[in-house]
Enzyme design. Structure first.
Site, mmCIF file in Angstrom:
data_model
loop_
_atom_site.group_PDB
_atom_site.id
_atom_site.type_symbol
_atom_site.label_atom_id
_atom_site.label_comp_id
_atom_site.label_asym_id
_atom_site.label_seq_id
_atom_site.Cartn_x
_atom_site.Cartn_y
_atom_site.Cartn_z
ATOM 1 N N THR A 50 0.837 -1.204 0.000
ATOM 2 C CA THR A 50 0.000 0.000 0.000
ATOM 3 C C THR A 50 0.873 1.256 0.000
ATOM 4 O OG1 THR A 50 -1.682 -1.234 1.150
ATOM 5 C CG2 THR A 50 -1.889 1.144 1.199
ATOM 6 N N GLY A 109 -1.818 -9.350 0.591
ATOM 7 C CA GLY A 109 -0.720 -10.293 0.371
ATOM 8 C C GLY A 109 -1.054 -11.678 0.893
ATOM 9 N N GLU A 145 -1.245 -14.795 3.102
ATOM 10 C CA GLU A 145 -1.464 -14.681 4.535
ATOM 11 C C GLU A 145 -1.555 -16.068 5.178
ATOM 12 O OE1 GLU A 145 -3.826 -11.032 6.127
ATOM 13 O OE2 GLU A 145 -5.210 -12.701 5.984
#
Ligand SMILES: Nc1ncnc2c1ncn2[C@@H]1O[C@H](COP(=O)(O)OP(=O)(O)OP(=O)(O)O)[C@@H](O)[C@H]1O
Ligand SMILES: [Mg+2]
Length: 1014
Positions: free
Chosen positions: A127, A398, A400
């Site tokens: 981000t 992403g 995980e």
């Protein structure tokens, strides 16, 4: 401007030189340069060395690897942006700005849409990277006021989306809990003109539950911390987050790295910028508060097992904008339609709690989607601009792996599988394919193709998602465990799928019975099936939907549509929806030219300066960075199309400079031979040159840099020479022209031919041009420029045409009144022109319909009555002279359509029928005398009339026209005869004198002396 350009180019040169020397300062800036490119340890060591020096960016060819520094670095300033603007990728140290700029330039020069795919696990900095890219475009792209406002909105949409879609997780204090793909549209000048966001699967379950140490979405804490007292009062909220059940599950109300209060301020400032009205903000706050109140709604169980609400819900109903009792009913009952009949059954305690949570998730989730729509409206392209291109930015959750992985992690990891697949397809596979198409021999690199896992998840009928959907729809008793069993039956034998039952002893020990394990490309993940069915169903009771679509909160009534309640068709399951949206996303990405940012997280503790080798190695592995590097190195570090390569480096070889006229491939070969490239350093493909080592290219770049001053001199002298030649040519042409002109002038009277054509053409042209400006403006203007002899005839035609044109236009404008006047004037002209001295004076004076203007001259009423229907068309005062004795008598002469009368005050003295009027006689001088000769046949007529009138031209014209006697007007130069009585004639003599006089003359004649006109 020139000075700025010079300074800029100087800076670029300095930067380039700096970069060249700094290239090998700390590790390598491009992994392609690694000596031991097959060694993972060398790869990680390079990362570590650079990370230690805060050099967080490194390339693998054109892929940017980015390490999260977990601290603010001084590398994102405006100066840094300027450093990277327009500078070639490899000329300067790696940076996210270099990638942004390169993508932007590729979009502009190749006119192809681009996308930047940012991947990496949660907390790796995706981000942050996407924000840096956006900021780079907002600051460096050309803008005007409108575009600056758009840039503002693009940037401001971030804090709002983050407030609603990000949350603190164990891995990241600001973890994106939704996927985001953003298109930035640029017009043909490269200015940002619009934007569009696609959002993917918000982790709604977080609204009602958080794992230990995690939080709900930021916005709840921001509101409670930052909201003003009266704001909270209106929403009936207390400041302490601990008071809200939906905020206490993770037992983590505060995060040290986050200031909820400040972020609240930022969000409140951003909302109006992106087009939220005050009312919309209030409605939004109502919704946030309503979710918190919903969490605090509690149920009790009655004696007969019925469920009821034990807490006050009036506030909740008010904030949701719905009817309280309907809401109460809907939270504790469910409506079913069986065999066309509606049945309402009470919910038990657990069901009621689930319904409440489902409502909270639905309200929050749909509001989030509405928010994205609203932002999209504000970013939408206002005017469709031709030739616009797009840069897409993908920042999606992403990979995980948590302690307990559920449906959400399953979706998130599936998404990462898809993106990895795309990465493989677009880079590894396409890279190898390129060698093949270019006909370059090389050794194939093995890489793990994760298609097999994608298929396991998404294949129709056989994939995990299909089985999940089937289980959700299957009638009868279904539960999460039956789903697990079905999986074992269907995909049990798949090499990437294991369950407790299917596993060997070692694996079995680390798996619970409710889990299945997927061997993702990035590692193994155990998924707990509990809640899979419910989350996939994502059901909200129908009666709750019915209540919600009656909400008077516009945002909610927009989110809960009436059609949804009426529509019997079941919407698609959550996983299938997600799968479809991913398919669309990959299609979008596939249609664009991709660039990659691969983010790596150095440690799990979010600490700066700590490099956890195990963690980094794991990421390097699953991001496929080693394979990526191997493919780059096994092949060639750089490739360029022949024309681009030759164009750039041709000054380095005398044979190719300044232009190569042969085949491109031969030109490139000549050039590299001259540069001393060894055979192993390069290969020529069909359309591209492949250079194995970056060093070779760097050396060539350096040589070019060194050569530049020489090239500048060559270009400069070439340019000067060309300018001088151009000037000399222009002078020669001018002299030729002057010569031709002079010759033409000398032979201007000769036949049109090569001697004088230019001159004559010019004269004609000048005449016509001059004529155009000097055309007469009115019919009376008789001026006309003198034409050259060759245009005499044409000029005459033109003059006639122009006159006719003016006359036509004039006639169109003539009014009926004026037409009558003109006609009379024309008759007057026919009769008197060149005949009578007083005529010219009369031309400029208008003819009137009556000359009896004054009171005294008015026609008496009695006369009017006597005339009856015969209207007087013209009246004038006259002096009538007796035929005998010539006594003057003032009279009025009135003309009607058929006769004239002579009136003495109230009495009609004489009537002259036009039929009896033989002719009218006047002198050629300027007296006002006229004689009306009357035929004698008619006894009623009194005979000829001798009249004097100051408006004799007007009177005679009108009389002649009315009596139709225009050809009977006689103009006599010396004298006029008249009949006194039968057989007796009288005579009027006319002479010129000093002044007008009418007297008795000699021999009984009447003598009229008319004034001599000057
Ligand atoms: N370039 C950077 N400079 C400074 N800090 C950074 C940088 N990149 C990331 N960080 C830090 O790391 C944190 C996590 O980064 P970010 O939110 O971008 O992760 P992410 O990859 O988007 O994770 P998720 O998948 O959970 O959304 C940031 O809040 C910031 O503190
Ligand atoms: Mg993120």
């Amino acid at each position: 401007m020139r000075y700025q350009a010079r300074v800029r180019s100087m800076i670029v040169r300095l930067v380039m030189e700096g970069a060249l020397t700094a290239r090998d300062r700390v590790g390598v800036q491009d992994f392609v340069l690694l000596e031991n490119y097959n060694s993972e340890a060398a790869f990680i060591e390079n990362l570590r060395r650079r990370f230690r020096e805060n050099l967080i960016y490194t390339y693998i060819g054109s892929v940017l690897v980015s390490m999260n520094p977990y601290k603010e670095l001084e590398i994102y300033s405006k100066q840094q942006m300027d450093r990277y603007r327009g500078v070639s990728f490899y000329e300067i140290s790696p940076h996210i700005y270099a990638l942004s700029d390169n993508t932007y330039r590729a979009m502009r020069t190749e006119r192809k849409d681009q996308c930047i795919l940012i991947s990496g696990e949660s907390g790796a900095g995706k981000t942050e990277a996407s924000k840096k890219i956006l900021l780079y475009y907002a600051v460096t792209c050309p803008t005007n006021d409108h575009m600056a406002a758009l840039g503002d909105r693009l940037l401001q949409s971030n804090p709002v989306l983050e407030a609603f879609g990000n949350a603190k997780t164990l891995r990241n204090d600001n973890s994106s809990r939704f996927g985001k793909y953003m298109d930035v549209q640029f017009d043909f000048r490269g200015a940002p003109v619009g934007g569009h966001i696609l959002n993917y699967l918000l982790e709604k379950s977080r609204v009602v539950h958080q794992n230990h140490g995690e939080r709900n979405f930021h916005i709840f804490y921001q509101l409670l911390d930052g909201g003003q007292d009266d704001q909270l009062n209106t929403l009936n909220l207390e400041r302490n987050p601990q008071n809200y059940r939906y905020l206490v599950k993770g037992n983590c109300p505060r995060v040290s790295s986050i200031s909820d209060k400040n972020n609240w301020k930022v969000v409140m400032k951003a909302l109006p910028v992106i087009g939220f009205t005050e009312e919309e903000v209030q409605k939004l706050l109502n919704i946030i508060a309503s979710v918190l109140h919903l969490g605090n709604t509690q149920f009790g169980e009655g004696e007969e097992g019925e469920t009821y609400i034990t807490t006050e819900i009036s506030n909740l109903a008010r904030l949701l904008g719905v009817d309280g009792s309907a809401l109460r009913e809907a939270l504790t009952h469910k409506k079913l339609t069986a065999k066309g009949e509606e049945m309402i059954t009470p919910l038990n305690f657990e069901q009621a709690e689930a319904a409440r949570d489902a409502l909270a998730k639905a309200v929050y989730g749909r509001t989030f989607t509405w928010l994205v729509e609203k932002i999209n409206q504000s970013l939408a392209l206002k005017v469709h601009s031709k030739g616009s291109s797009v840069i897409g930015l993908l920042d999606i959750y992403g990979f995980e792996v948590l302690q307990h992985n559920s449906f959400e992690q399953f979706c998130i990891n599936y998404c990462n599988e898809k993106l990895q697949q795309l990465f493989i397809e677009l880079t590894l596979r396409s890279e190898q394919e390129e060698y093949e198409t270019e006909g370059i021999a090389w050794e194939t690199v093995q890489y793990f193709d994760n298609k097999i896992i994608c298929d396991l998840i998404e294949e129709k009928h056989k994939g995990i998602i299909s089985i999940l959907d089937e289980e959700c729809l299957r009638p009868g008793e279904t539960c999460d465990v039956s789903f697990l069993e079905k999986l074992e039956d269907t995909v049990g034998g798949h090499p990437h799928f294991v369950t407790h039952k299917l596993a060997n002893g070692k694996t079995r020990r680390v798996m619970s019975r409710e889990e299945f394990r997927l061997l993702h490309y990035a590692g193994e993940v155990n998924y707990n099936v509990n809640g899979f069915l419910d989350k996939n169903n994502d059901l909200l009771n129908r009666n709750l939907k019915e209540v919600m679509c009656q909400s008077d909160n516009q945002i909610l009534s927009h989110c809960f549509r009436r059609e949804e309640v009426i529509d019997q068709k079941r919407p698609e399951m959550a996983a299938t929806q997600f799968k479809n949206s991913l398919m669309k996303l990959t299609e979008i990405l596939r249609s664009k030219e991709p660039s990659y940012v691969r983010c790596i997280k150095p440690n799990d503790a979010k600490q700066p300066g700590r490099f956890d080798e195990v963690l980094v190695r794991h990421q390097v592995k699953y991001l496929g960075l080693m394979e990526n590097l191997r493919v780059r190195r096994a092949g060639f570090a750089y490739r360029r199309r022949f024309e681009a390569f030759l164009q750039r480096y041709k000054p380095l070889c005398p044979e190719t400079w300044p232009n190569w006229h042969g085949r491109l491939a031969d030109g490139v070969l000549t050039l590299v031979k001259h540069l001393g490239y060894k055979d192993e350093e390069y290969k020529l493909g069909r359309s591209k040159i492949f250079i194995r080592f970056p060093k070779t290219l760097f050396n060539t770049e350096d040589a070019l840099e060194a050569k530049k001053p020489e090239i500048v001199i060559v270009i400069q002298s070439g340019w000067r020479g060309m300018k001088a030649r151009r000037r000399a040519k222009r002078r020669r042409q001018a002299a030729d022209l002057i010569r031709r002109f002079i010759k033409g002038f000398i032979y201007r009277h000769g036949e049109y031919g090569p001697e004088n054509d230019y001159f004559l053409d010019h004269v004609r042209y000048s005449f016509l041009k001059n004529l155009r400006k000097n055309l007469p403006k009115s019919v009376l203007d008789k001026s006309w420029p003198t034409p050259p002899p060759s245009l005499d005839e044409a000029s005459e035609h033109l003059q006639r045409l122009h006159m006719r044109n003016m006359v036509t236009k004039y006639c169109w404008r003539v009014q009926p009144e004026w037409k009558k006047q003109m006609m009379q004037k024309v008759v007057a002209s026919e009769i008197f022109k060149d005949q009578k001295d007083s005529y010219p004076q009369s031309v400029g004076k208008l003819f009137l319909d009556s000359r009896l203007g004054t009171q005294r001259e008015q026609i008496s009423l009695k006369v009017v009555q006597t005339l009856g229907n015969d209207k007087v068309q013209y009246g004038v005062s006259v002096i009538k002279y007796d035929k005998r004795g010539f006594k003057p008598r003032p009279r009025q002469l009135l003309l009607t359509n058929t006769f004239a009368v002579l009136v003495d005050k109230t009495k009609i003295k004489q009537r002259i029928d036009y039929t009896a009027l033989r002719d009218i006689a006047l002198s050629s001088l300027s007296d006002g005398m006229c004689v009306l000769h009357i035929t004698r046949e008619d006894n009623k007529q009194k005979g000829d009339l001798l009249l004097h009138c100051s408006h004799s031209i007007e009177l005679v014209t009108k009389l002649a026209m009315m009596a139709n006697k225009t050809s009977n007007v006689n103009i006599n130069p010396g004298s006029i005869q008249f009949t006194v009585a039968r057989g007796k004639e009288g005579i009027i003599d006319f002479v010129r004198g000093a002044e007008l006089k009418v007297t008795k003359g000699r021999r009984g004649h009447l003598l009229v002396v008319s004034q001599r006109l000057l």
